[in-house]
Design a protein around this motif. Structure first.
Motif, mmCIF file in Angstrom:
data_model
loop_
_atom_site.group_PDB
_atom_site.id
_atom_site.type_symbol
_atom_site.label_atom_id
_atom_site.label_comp_id
_atom_site.label_asym_id
_atom_site.label_seq_id
_atom_site.Cartn_x
_atom_site.Cartn_y
_atom_site.Cartn_z
ATOM 1 N N ALA A 81 0.743 -1.148 -0.018
ATOM 2 C CA ALA A 81 0.000 -0.120 0.098
ATOM 3 C C ALA A 81 0.763 1.296 -0.042
ATOM 4 N N ILE A 82 1.755 1.073 0.901
ATOM 5 C CA ILE A 82 2.759 2.604 0.795
ATOM 6 C C ILE A 82 3.409 2.858 -0.462
ATOM 7 N N GLN A 83 3.799 1.946 -0.973
ATOM 8 C CA GLN A 83 4.765 2.366 -2.560
ATOM 9 C C GLN A 83 3.608 2.452 -3.609
ATOM 10 N N ARG A 84 2.356 2.111 -3.232
ATOM 11 C CA ARG A 84 1.258 1.999 -4.510
ATOM 12 C C ARG A 84 0.569 3.541 -4.297
ATOM 13 N N LEU A 85 0.551 4.022 -3.084
ATOM 14 C CA LEU A 85 -0.437 5.175 -2.835
ATOM 15 C C LEU A 85 0.252 6.330 -2.356
ATOM 16 N N TYR A 86 1.641 6.140 -2.025
ATOM 17 C CA TYR A 86 2.301 7.611 -1.549
ATOM 18 C C TYR A 86 2.365 8.290 -3.013
ATOM 19 N N PRO A 87 2.460 7.964 -3.886
ATOM 20 C CA PRO A 87 2.623 8.970 -5.092
ATOM 21 C C PRO A 87 1.339 9.733 -5.261
ATOM 22 N N TYR A 88 0.092 9.421 -4.907
ATOM 23 C CA TYR A 88 -1.119 10.324 -4.870
ATOM 24 C C TYR A 88 -0.781 11.334 -3.856
ATOM 25 N N LEU A 89 -0.346 11.014 -2.714
ATOM 26 C CA LEU A 89 -0.078 12.059 -1.743
ATOM 27 C C LEU A 89 0.802 13.096 -2.296
ATOM 28 N N VAL A 90 1.605 12.878 -2.872
ATOM 29 C CA VAL A 90 2.710 13.882 -3.211
ATOM 30 C C VAL A 90 2.167 14.667 -4.527
ATOM 31 N N ARG A 91 1.689 13.853 -5.678
ATOM 32 C CA ARG A 91 0.982 14.280 -6.758
ATOM 33 C C ARG A 91 -0.018 15.327 -6.462
ATOM 34 N N ALA A 92 -0.827 15.022 -5.471
ATOM 35 C CA ALA A 92 -1.730 16.096 -5.227
ATOM 36 C C ALA A 92 -1.367 17.210 -4.157
ATOM 37 N N LEU A 93 -0.179 17.100 -3.897
ATOM 38 C CA LEU A 93 0.583 18.095 -2.958
ATOM 39 C C LEU A 93 -0.080 18.376 -1.687
ATOM 40 N N SER A 94 -0.209 17.268 -1.028
ATOM 41 C CA SER A 94 -1.208 17.368 0.060
ATOM 42 C C SER A 94 -0.144 17.169 1.504
ATOM 43 N N ASN A 95 -0.881 17.476 2.515
ATOM 44 C CA ASN A 95 -0.110 17.219 3.955
ATOM 45 C C ASN A 95 -0.428 15.596 4.209
ATOM 46 N N MET A 96 -1.860 15.319 3.890
ATOM 47 C CA MET A 96 -2.110 14.024 4.128
ATOM 48 C C MET A 96 -2.977 13.312 2.932
ATOM 49 N N LEU A 97 -3.240 12.196 3.036
ATOM 50 C CA LEU A 97 -3.958 11.397 2.149
ATOM 51 C C LEU A 97 -4.840 10.312 2.731
ATOM 52 N N ILE A 98 -6.080 10.520 2.429
ATOM 53 C CA ILE A 98 -6.870 9.587 3.531
ATOM 54 C C ILE A 98 -7.816 8.725 2.008
ATOM 55 N N VAL A 99 -7.329 7.415 2.163
ATOM 56 C CA VAL A 99 -7.957 6.568 1.008
ATOM 57 C C VAL A 99 -9.021 5.630 1.760
ATOM 58 N N TYR A 100 -10.337 5.918 1.348
ATOM 59 C CA TYR A 100 -11.687 5.206 2.070
ATOM 60 C C TYR A 100 -11.996 4.112 1.242
ATOM 61 N N THR A 101 -11.980 2.884 1.853
ATOM 62 C CA THR A 101 -12.440 1.565 1.137
ATOM 63 C C THR A 101 -13.725 1.140 1.967
ATOM 64 N N PRO A 102 -14.875 1.206 1.282
ATOM 65 C CA PRO A 102 -16.251 0.813 1.901
ATOM 66 C C PRO A 102 -15.859 -0.314 2.480
ATOM 67 N N GLY A 103 -16.637 -0.587 3.861
ATOM 68 C CA GLY A 103 -16.442 -1.930 4.431
ATOM 69 C C GLY A 103 -15.263 -2.220 5.293
ATOM 70 N N GLN A 104 -14.310 -1.405 4.959
ATOM 71 C CA GLN A 104 -12.980 -1.598 5.726
ATOM 72 C C GLN A 104 -12.737 -0.494 6.577
ATOM 73 N N GLY A 105 -12.594 0.764 5.899
ATOM 74 C CA GLY A 105 -12.139 2.073 6.695
ATOM 75 C C GLY A 105 -11.440 2.887 5.867
#
Length: 358
Positions: A81-105
């Motif tokens: 998850a870290i390697q696959r999703l961290y680029p979205y945090l950076v490309r969106a120039l964000s302080n935090m990225l929250i990824v919501y998955t229904p049924g999981q959290g």
């Protein structure tokens, strides 16, 4: 200096398909704790940036005090998850990225703080808001005011800067991570450049170090410099002489004719500790861990007044503030001593390279 009493927040972008319920739940939880929603806010305290994997569009800040948290839905989280999703945090120039998955959290990703999960269940949105709140209420102290008034006899440094250089070389030899996770292995070069622009730094390194000069001043490493090669006064090593609360700015003495670098973003933290504890002679911050250390409670971002206060409070509670180790939750350690050499002797061989995430 304090965070705003009533933070204003807004959303940016259209709500992606399937994210409406999560967005409404987060909004209600923030409003329940006193946040004010303003769809037309020009300089909001908090922007909830709505993105998709196909379009991780950045929100361009109009004010330094704006924090951006990007929200994204994924029905299945890719691994690792870290390697696959961290680029979205950076490309969106964000302080935090929250990824919501229904049924999981919700999974949380931040540049400084790593990766952790809030599962769905009781008080889910309140727990999500708990993760957001420390960021949104924080106040960055990253501006510098340079005054060309350093004494000529210090233009080439002194015995203390020599000790700083030697400590930097020793720390570099320990091969500590540049962040609480191996960011250089996760982010490609272009994304790493985005990170540097976002945080106004010259590079990423394992931490920072400082040494007291006198009752009011201390030498400190610059932001993003190679700690194994601290050479030029005013660029690699800076003299911090104070904090201007009205301008919310660190004040530094530099030699004339030098184009200075910013001092480390943790300068406000070191300033608080030196001011409160005259017996402290040196401070080292590393992105590593030691078992059994007291830790700050909240995930305040680096370079904020709130993180500095939290660390200073833990230092005051230590049996001997001049010989203390305080954990920064999900981030690293701040370590005090009477000299840099004494700190290094105390911690050598005791550091855990990977910071635990909670």
């Amino acid at each position: 200096m304090r965070g705003m009493d009533v933070p204003v927040f807004t959303f940016y972008g259209r709500v992606p398909e399937g994210l409406q319920e999560f967005v409404e739940g987060v909004q209600a939880a923030l409003e329940a704790r006193g946040y004010r929603y303003d769809a037309q806010a020009e300089a909001p305290r908090l922007v909830l940036n709505l993105i998709t994997p196909e379009d991780p569009r950045p929100y361009r800040r109009k004010a330094q005090a704006t924090f951006v948290i990007s929200l994204m839905r994924l029905d299945r989280v890719p691994e690792p998850a870290i390697q696959r999703l961290y680029p979205y945090l950076v490309r969106a120039l964000s302080n935090m990225l929250i990824v919501y998955t229904p049924g999981q959290g919700a999974r949380f990703f931040t540049l400084e703080l790593g990766h952790y999960i809030e599962p769905e269940g009781a008080a889910f949105y309140e727990r999500v808001a708990d993760r957001i709140d420390p960021i949104a209420r924080s106040v960055l102290v990253i501006n510098n005011r340079f005054e060309a008034d350093l004494e000529p006899e210090l233009w080439q440094g002194d015995a203390l800067t020599a000790a700083l250089r030697e400590a930097g070389r020793r720390l570099a030899a320990w091969d500590l991570l540049p962040a609480p996770f191996p960011i250089e292995e996760i982010l490609p070069p272009e994304d790493l450049r985005h990170v540097k622009r976002l945080y106004g730094i010259g590079g990423l390194s394992y931490g920072n170090l400082s040494v007291r000069k006198d009752a009011q001043r201390f030498w400190m490493s610059a932001s993003g410099v190679d700690k194994s090669n601290l050479r030029e006064i005013g660029r690699d090593i800076l003299m911090v002489k104070g904090y201007d609360p009205e301008a919310n700015t660190m004040v530094l003495s530099v030699p004339p004719g030098v184009r200075p670098r910013r001092v480390s973003v943790d300068a406000i933290e070191h300033w608080m500790i030196y001011r409160a504890h005259p017996e402290v002679g040196a401070i080292i911050h590393v992105h590593a861990w030691m078992d059994g250390v007291p830790s700050t409670q909240f995930n305040y971002p680096c370079g904020t007044y709130q993180l500095a206060e939290a660390v200073a409070e833990k230092m005051r509670a230590a049996p001997d503030p001049a010989c203390a180790v305080v954990g920064l939750k999900n981030h690293g350690l701040t370590i005090t001593g009477r000299t840099l050499e004494e700190i290094l002797e105390r911690i050598e061989g005791r550091l855990v390279r990977q910071v635990p995430m909670t």
